[in-house]
Design an enzyme around this catalytic site. Sequence first.
Site, PDB file in Angstrom:
ATOM      1  N   CYS A   2      60.135  98.521   2.248  1.00  0.00           N
ATOM      2  CA  CYS A   2      60.423  98.964   3.607  1.00  0.00           C
ATOM      3  C   CYS A   2      60.009 100.422   3.738  1.00  0.00           C
ATOM      4  O   CYS A   2      60.076 101.175   2.772  1.00  0.00           O
ATOM      5  CB  CYS A   2      61.886  98.867   4.011  1.00  0.00           C
ATOM      6  SG  CYS A   2      62.620  97.253   3.686  1.00  0.00           S
ATOM      7  N   ARG A  28      54.353  99.287   3.400  1.00  0.00           N
ATOM      8  CA  ARG A  28      55.567  99.091   2.595  1.00  0.00           C
ATOM      9  C   ARG A  28      56.371  97.861   3.027  1.00  0.00           C
ATOM     10  O   ARG A  28      57.345  97.505   2.382  1.00  0.00           O
ATOM     11  CB  ARG A  28      56.459 100.333   2.708  1.00  0.00           C
ATOM     12  CG  ARG A  28      55.789 101.595   2.258  1.00  0.00           C
ATOM     13  CD  ARG A  28      56.710 102.778   2.454  1.00  0.00           C
ATOM     14  NE  ARG A  28      57.865 102.674   1.620  1.00  0.00           N
ATOM     15  CZ  ARG A  28      57.920 103.078   0.356  1.00  0.00           C
ATOM     16  NH1 ARG A  28      56.868 103.636  -0.190  1.00  0.00           N
ATOM     17  NH2 ARG A  28      59.016 102.944  -0.343  1.00  0.00           N
ATOM     18  N   TRP A  74      60.623  94.767   4.962  1.00  0.00           N
ATOM     19  CA  TRP A  74      60.213  93.674   4.073  1.00  0.00           C
ATOM     20  C   TRP A  74      61.509  93.034   3.639  1.00  0.00           C
ATOM     21  O   TRP A  74      62.292  93.625   2.897  1.00  0.00           O
ATOM     22  CB  TRP A  74      59.439  94.226   2.881  1.00  0.00           C
ATOM     23  CG  TRP A  74      58.845  93.162   2.013  1.00  0.00           C
ATOM     24  CD1 TRP A  74      57.640  92.539   2.189  1.00  0.00           C
ATOM     25  CD2 TRP A  74      59.411  92.605   0.813  1.00  0.00           C
ATOM     26  NE1 TRP A  74      57.437  91.624   1.179  1.00  0.00           N
ATOM     27  CE2 TRP A  74      58.494  91.635   0.317  1.00  0.00           C
ATOM     28  CE3 TRP A  74      60.590  92.803   0.111  1.00  0.00           C
ATOM     29  CZ2 TRP A  74      58.723  90.897  -0.836  1.00  0.00           C
ATOM     30  CZ3 TRP A  74      60.820  92.056  -1.055  1.00  0.00           C
ATOM     31  CH2 TRP A  74      59.891  91.124  -1.507  1.00  0.00           C
ATOM     32  N   ASN A 100      66.236 101.525   2.891  1.00  0.00           N
ATOM     33  CA  ASN A 100      65.235 100.944   2.004  1.00  0.00           C
ATOM     34  C   ASN A 100      65.922 100.762   0.650  1.00  0.00           C
ATOM     35  O   ASN A 100      66.505 101.708   0.136  1.00  0.00           O
ATOM     36  CB  ASN A 100      64.054 101.924   1.913  1.00  0.00           C
ATOM     37  CG  ASN A 100      63.085 101.605   0.778  1.00  0.00           C
ATOM     38  OD1 ASN A 100      62.435 102.499   0.266  1.00  0.00           O
ATOM     39  ND2 ASN A 100      62.975 100.366   0.396  1.00  0.00           N
ATOM     40  N   GLY A 101      65.858  99.537   0.098  1.00  0.00           N
ATOM     41  CA  GLY A 101      66.492  99.310  -1.204  1.00  0.00           C
ATOM     42  C   GLY A 101      67.524  98.194  -1.101  1.00  0.00           C
ATOM     43  O   GLY A 101      67.472  97.388  -0.171  1.00  0.00           O
ATOM     44  N   GLU A 467      43.971  89.568 -13.644  1.00  0.00           N
ATOM     45  CA  GLU A 467      43.952  90.468 -12.495  1.00  0.00           C
ATOM     46  C   GLU A 467      43.088  89.874 -11.373  1.00  0.00           C
ATOM     47  O   GLU A 467      43.436  89.961 -10.198  1.00  0.00           O
ATOM     48  CB  GLU A 467      43.449  91.862 -12.922  1.00  0.00           C
ATOM     49  CG  GLU A 467      43.043  92.802 -11.811  1.00  0.00           C
ATOM     50  CD  GLU A 467      44.103  93.018 -10.727  1.00  0.00           C
ATOM     51  OE1 GLU A 467      45.273  92.658 -10.912  1.00  0.00           O
ATOM     52  OE2 GLU A 467      43.718  93.542  -9.656  1.00  0.00           O
ATOM     53  N   LYS A 471      44.113  89.111  -7.429  1.00  0.00           N
ATOM     54  CA  LYS A 471      43.369  89.599  -6.257  1.00  0.00           C
ATOM     55  C   LYS A 471      43.063  88.456  -5.301  1.00  0.00           C
ATOM     56  O   LYS A 471      43.248  88.548  -4.097  1.00  0.00           O
ATOM     57  CB  LYS A 471      42.060  90.211  -6.722  1.00  0.00           C
ATOM     58  CG  LYS A 471      41.666  91.623  -6.623  1.00  0.00           C
ATOM     59  CD  LYS A 471      42.525  92.743  -6.208  1.00  0.00           C
ATOM     60  CE  LYS A 471      43.961  92.710  -6.437  1.00  0.00           C
ATOM     61  NZ  LYS A 471      44.666  93.737  -7.050  1.00  0.00           N
ATOM     62  N   GLU A 474      46.326  87.045  -3.649  1.00  0.00           N
ATOM     63  CA  GLU A 474      46.963  87.981  -2.716  1.00  0.00           C
ATOM     64  C   GLU A 474      46.350  87.945  -1.324  1.00  0.00           C
ATOM     65  O   GLU A 474      47.064  87.936  -0.337  1.00  0.00           O
ATOM     66  CB  GLU A 474      46.802  89.421  -3.230  1.00  0.00           C
ATOM     67  CG  GLU A 474      47.831  89.879  -4.196  1.00  0.00           C
ATOM     68  CD  GLU A 474      47.586  91.326  -4.622  1.00  0.00           C
ATOM     69  OE1 GLU A 474      48.538  92.108  -4.592  1.00  0.00           O
ATOM     70  OE2 GLU A 474      46.432  91.672  -4.986  1.00  0.00           O
ATOM     71  N   HIS A 490      43.391  73.490 -23.940  1.00  0.00           N
ATOM     72  CA  HIS A 490      44.769  73.119 -24.278  1.00  0.00           C
ATOM     73  C   HIS A 490      45.573  72.728 -23.032  1.00  0.00           C
ATOM     74  O   HIS A 490      46.795  72.707 -23.072  1.00  0.00           O
ATOM     75  CB  HIS A 490      45.457  74.280 -25.000  1.00  0.00           C
ATOM     76  CG  HIS A 490      44.776  74.650 -26.289  1.00  0.00           C
ATOM     77  ND1 HIS A 490      44.732  73.811 -27.365  1.00  0.00           N
ATOM     78  CD2 HIS A 490      44.055  75.745 -26.626  1.00  0.00           C
ATOM     79  CE1 HIS A 490      44.035  74.379 -28.345  1.00  0.00           C
ATOM     80  NE2 HIS A 490      43.611  75.561 -27.911  1.00  0.00           N
ATOM     81  N   LYS A 584      53.219  96.784  -0.455  1.00  0.00           N
ATOM     82  CA  LYS A 584      52.490  97.629  -1.397  1.00  0.00           C
ATOM     83  C   LYS A 584      53.412  98.219  -2.456  1.00  0.00           C
ATOM     84  O   LYS A 584      53.094  98.263  -3.626  1.00  0.00           O
ATOM     85  CB  LYS A 584      51.809  98.749  -0.612  1.00  0.00           C
ATOM     86  CG  LYS A 584      51.067  99.743  -1.481  1.00  0.00           C
ATOM     87  CD  LYS A 584      49.626  99.358  -1.604  1.00  0.00           C
ATOM     88  CE  LYS A 584      48.833 100.182  -2.551  1.00  0.00           C
ATOM     89  NZ  LYS A 584      47.957  99.316  -3.373  1.00  0.00           N
TER      90      LYS A 584
END
Length: 589
Positions: A2, A28, A74, A100-101, A467, A471, A474, A490, A584
């Site tokens: 947030c 955020r 968020w 925020n939190g 990674e 990408k 996302e 496997h 983010k």
Amino acid sequence: MCGIFAYLGPRKNAAEFVIHGLTKLEYRGYDSWGVAYDEGIKLGIYRQIGKISDYDPVKTKFPESTMALGHSRWATHGGVTVANAHPHTNSDSTIAIVHNGIIENFDELKKELVDKGYVFKSQTDSEVIAHLINEYCKTMDFEKAAKEAMKRFEGRYAVLAMKAGERKIIAARRGSPLIVGIGNNEYFVASDIPAFLEYTRKVMYLDDNQLVVLNNGTHFFDITTGKPVEKRVVEINWKTESAEKGNFAHFMIKEIMEQKDTIYRAINQEDSEIEKIAEEIKKAYGTFLIGCGTAGKVCLAAEYIFAKVAKRHVNVVVGSEFPSHQDFLKEKSLVIAVSQSGETADTLEAIEVAKKKKSKVLSIVNVEGSTMDRESDYSLHIKAGPEKAVASTKATTSQIAILTLLAYACDGRLQEGKTLLIDTAGKINDMLNPRYEEHIHALAEKIQHHESMYVIGKAVNYAIALEAAIKLQEVSYIHAEGFAGGELKHGPIALISEGTPCIVLVSNGDTRTDILNNAREVKARGGFIIGVAPQNEEVFDYWIKVPDVGIASPIVNIIPIQLLAYHLAVLRQNNPDMPRNLAKSVTVK
Ligand code: G6P
């Protein structure tokens, strides 16, 4: 996560001003937003579901006001509804807060307040803040009440509070970032600097467990003791334009293209500083690399780089899992936290754990002045400039570059490492041309309708395969998974069917033969092989050329995947800068 932002000063359009600032923090969190502004005897409150950037200043006008606070959300506690959007208020809307939190003891506080007759309008943990301040206001003034309330909240939080008709913003921090901006007779306080970067470069950082009262000045206090604290003003040297999109359609593509310069900037460090940190790594009794999301994959890449270049074993643990490894920590251990924002809650918690064990902490961060930057024994800045797109790109390659440099320094070959990385930076500059992008766009057009895709690599390229999958997931929302090439047989090979795109990351050297064999195994099952490699190979159905840069290959191999993910997102009409469900800076555990 947030984003929160408040303004107090002579401007008469405080609500619009706060909304504008919040658009710079939207990375955020962006599922809903809201603003509260002082109207004298009460507060005006405006809340909406959706992105703040959709706010139309022509359609929605606000009354004159010189003090306001706002929030871009968020969701953590409670779904995405107007009732759950911030600001939250007390019953008569004279006190407003943004948060925020997570308030971890909200259940207990809520019960206490409900027993006293308070009625809750939302499902959030945050609403308790407004009511608790209200409760204390019955016996003391607003400032004192807010200070008392802040003492009672457990968990990580950043809170802004104001009261109708009281010319004061109160901002408190435990864990989540908060920065004060000092303008000309005006004050800003926000989760991140871009919210007010247009207006001032003079900032004051709140440290953990501190509270500031903004009125005709800045008055800092320790939350627990209530005692005043001395703070200094820091001048920051960010350029406004580096936090803007310029001529690019999105931040993500702008930041991918910036990799022409960012590797140079990352490795432009004092030799003595790098050597000093290399010595710490060499003498550490156990080195732990910690990161979350992309930064976690960077750590894994670094494990291979340290093994190959410095012949040293470093342990890699994702931030959220690190507390379970604390029994291995000694005073002589070194924890290296890798983070773009320097604010990721799980990584911060790992640092707290390390500090409790008296281990040394090194942070490799992008955001200067961030919590990790300030709370570590040593800190290296990757100097990538603001990274706004949720999907990390330039910070990723800069982190890999710095860790590669450290590995070389550990082996007494710092200059050799620098030369390699300077050469790599030059090759990235050549690579990122319009024809290259068109070639990747053409691939994106070809595979855009697939439901699944896979990425394989070996050794350091295994980390990059993981990674790459992040990408693609996302921003394109295509199901993507990364594997070590050797692991395919496997299990995962069962997922390959006719035409399934499989990206194969290749670098020259001792892993080339094996990974090409793995590619052949996929092709034999009908897979469409996309090779990211220095030269074309017979097994590739589509070749993306990357320069041959030896051990720096992870840096160049991830860039075409970043471009592919971006073009897939655009073709599939997703917003690459603000992917669904993500944020983010993840400041909640
Ligand atoms: C979020 C971001 C990722 C990032 C991760 C860690 O999930 O979307 O891009 O890799 O957080 O963030 P940090 O700021 O610690 O690198």
